[in-house]
Design an enzyme around this catalytic site. Sequence first.
Site, PDB file in Angstrom:
ATOM      1  N   ARG A 145       0.863  -1.171   0.000  1.00  0.00           N
ATOM      2  CA  ARG A 145       0.000   0.000   0.000  1.00  0.00           C
ATOM      3  C   ARG A 145       0.906   1.230   0.000  1.00  0.00           C
ATOM      4  O   ARG A 145       2.051   1.164   0.438  1.00  0.00           O
ATOM      5  CB  ARG A 145      -0.917   0.020   1.223  1.00  0.00           C
ATOM      6  N   LYS A 170      -2.649  -1.861   7.177  1.00  0.00           N
ATOM      7  CA  LYS A 170      -4.063  -1.578   7.409  1.00  0.00           C
ATOM      8  C   LYS A 170      -4.557  -2.402   8.586  1.00  0.00           C
ATOM      9  O   LYS A 170      -4.250  -3.595   8.692  1.00  0.00           O
ATOM     10  CB  LYS A 170      -4.870  -1.903   6.143  1.00  0.00           C
ATOM     11  N   HIS A 237      -2.472   2.760  -6.243  1.00  0.00           N
ATOM     12  CA  HIS A 237      -2.958   1.467  -5.741  1.00  0.00           C
ATOM     13  C   HIS A 237      -3.115   0.442  -6.861  1.00  0.00           C
ATOM     14  O   HIS A 237      -3.159  -0.763  -6.608  1.00  0.00           O
ATOM     15  CB  HIS A 237      -4.291   1.663  -5.018  1.00  0.00           C
ATOM     16  N   ARG A 240      -0.451  -2.178  -6.812  1.00  0.00           N
ATOM     17  CA  ARG A 240      -0.714  -3.274  -5.861  1.00  0.00           C
ATOM     18  C   ARG A 240      -1.732  -4.255  -6.444  1.00  0.00           C
ATOM     19  O   ARG A 240      -1.574  -5.466  -6.329  1.00  0.00           O
ATOM     20  CB  ARG A 240      -1.223  -2.676  -4.548  1.00  0.00           C
ATOM     21  N   HIS A 263      -4.423  -8.972   3.714  1.00  0.00           N
ATOM     22  CA  HIS A 263      -5.877  -8.936   3.816  1.00  0.00           C
ATOM     23  C   HIS A 263      -6.323  -9.661   5.083  1.00  0.00           C
ATOM     24  O   HIS A 263      -5.752 -10.689   5.453  1.00  0.00           O
ATOM     25  CB  HIS A 263      -6.525  -9.611   2.608  1.00  0.00           C
ATOM     26  N   TYR A 272      -9.399 -10.684  -7.126  1.00  0.00           N
ATOM     27  CA  TYR A 272      -8.395 -10.784  -8.189  1.00  0.00           C
ATOM     28  C   TYR A 272      -8.603 -12.006  -9.078  1.00  0.00           C
ATOM     29  O   TYR A 272      -8.067 -12.066 -10.175  1.00  0.00           O
ATOM     30  CB  TYR A 272      -6.995 -10.765  -7.580  1.00  0.00           C
TER      31      TYR A 272
END
Length: 296
Positions: A145, A170, A237, A240, A263, A272
Amino acid sequence: EIYKYILRGMTNKQLLEKLKEDMELRGFSHWTKDSYYRKAKEITEYFGKPMRQVTTKELREFLMDYLVKKRGMCEVSANYYNNVIRFIYDVVLDYPINKRQLPMYKRKRRLPKILSDEELNVFFDACENYMYKTIFMMIYGSGLRISEATNIRIEDIDSKNMRIFVRDGKGNRERYTVLPQASLEMLRKYYRMYKPNHPDGYLFYNEWRKPLKPARLRVYFREYRRKAKISEDFIVHSLRHSFATKLVEEGVPLVQVKELLGHSCIRSTMTYVHVANNMQKVKSPLDIYLEKEGEK
């Protein structure tokens, strides 16, 4: 009761100070604390009166008329402000509001934008500044990120095990991700060129010896994107997203992709699968059926 009486008479300046304490108690990450504080300050300045005096109608007008219609904000950004408003009332003021009157915008499902190999080539070629080129290639090569990239310290580069330690990700989660051989070589060259010696050990810093800010990276990304003549739909982003999609296309297990991305839920990683160009590996049931019929 006395405490609630104090909260009722809280000024916006006091509110912002208590906001800091409440976020600290909940262990919010540095980036979340900074973002929430700036949004809360903007909200209080917009209304110009104690938040206890702001009506639900005024809050609705702020979210719909001001943010979305006047400023043209997308649903995700408007929902972020809504979250800050809920935190102010539910936590800071201990004065819950009727959330049914302030619903979140329903998010449209949009597939992430990814860059093709050709677009990556022209973009990286357009990166004139070696430091920014190093950062952008590392974001793509390691799936970082933007805030994670600017937060990297020298000690986070583990060349022995070819991995990067990601701190303050995150949700305040830490993880390791892959360190590409190309990035390692670029970092060594960058180190010889710039000799980074920030007192806190940050790897990337600006001309004032301060750690780089995500906003600065976005400015340079837009500049190089314009120079490369690629679509404005692509943002930092997207690098990524491209990292994750390439891994899925190469057959890396989703669980491993999830861990590399940091995640918290596999459902986020599943996105994805929809983007990856794996259709050539899938045989249609119709073709299978007709082949069997032809063999009879």
